[in-house]
Design a protein around this motif. Structure first.
Motif, mmCIF file in Angstrom:
data_model
loop_
_atom_site.group_PDB
_atom_site.id
_atom_site.type_symbol
_atom_site.label_atom_id
_atom_site.label_comp_id
_atom_site.label_asym_id
_atom_site.label_seq_id
_atom_site.Cartn_x
_atom_site.Cartn_y
_atom_site.Cartn_z
ATOM 1 N N THR A 46 0.860 -1.184 0.000
ATOM 2 C CA THR A 46 0.000 0.000 0.000
ATOM 3 C C THR A 46 0.894 1.230 0.000
ATOM 4 O O THR A 46 1.832 1.316 0.791
ATOM 5 N N ARG A 47 0.624 2.148 -0.908
ATOM 6 C CA ARG A 47 1.397 3.389 -1.007
ATOM 7 C C ARG A 47 0.441 4.572 -0.944
ATOM 8 O O ARG A 47 -0.644 4.537 -1.526
ATOM 9 N N THR A 48 0.870 5.615 -0.263
ATOM 10 C CA THR A 48 0.114 6.863 -0.212
ATOM 11 C C THR A 48 0.844 7.882 -1.076
ATOM 12 O O THR A 48 2.030 8.126 -0.881
ATOM 13 N N THR A 98 -4.450 6.899 -1.878
ATOM 14 C CA THR A 98 -3.867 5.644 -1.437
ATOM 15 C C THR A 98 -4.103 4.596 -2.509
ATOM 16 O O THR A 98 -5.224 4.446 -3.003
ATOM 17 N N SER A 100 -3.135 0.433 -3.791
ATOM 18 C CA SER A 100 -2.667 -0.876 -3.367
ATOM 19 C C SER A 100 -2.142 -1.663 -4.559
ATOM 20 O O SER A 100 -2.738 -1.625 -5.631
#
Length: 104
Positions: A46-48, A98, A100
């Motif tokens: 997961t990256r924001t 966000t 994924s």
């Protein structure tokens, strides 16, 4: 001899995100740009992404873009991904997205 790949010369693939939405007058305008590197390791990641939007540089340009409904936007997504030349571009922070990844 061969060349080696360093983090500066090879950053890997990226996903560039462009978010659009209606403004007060119903015009479809840019709400933000952002980019993130795609992870290489298998699994769920997961990256924001910090989003930003370009801004007009003068009050006259701001008024004109508001009046006409045409806000500044990037025409080439490589500007978002590379960051090269962005130091002379005025941008404003515009929230987060966000994302994924499921890497096999």
């Amino acid at each position: 001899p061969g060349t080696s790949l360093t983090p500066a010369s090879f950053a890997g693939p990226q996903i560039v995100v462009s978010v659009y939405g209606p403004d007060f007058f119903g015009n479809d305008v840019v709400r933000g740009y952002g980019a993130v590197h795609v992870p290489f390791t298998p699994g769920r990641h997961t990256r924001t992404i910090a989003m930003f939007v370009p801004e007009s540089t003068s009050r006259l340009q701001k008024f004109t873009s508001w009046f006409t409904g045409r806000r500044p936007e990037f025409t080439d997504p490589r500007v978002v991904a590379q960051g090269e030349g962005r130091e002379v571009t005025r941008v404003r922070s515009q929230g987060f997205v966000t994302i994924s990844f499921n890497v096999v």
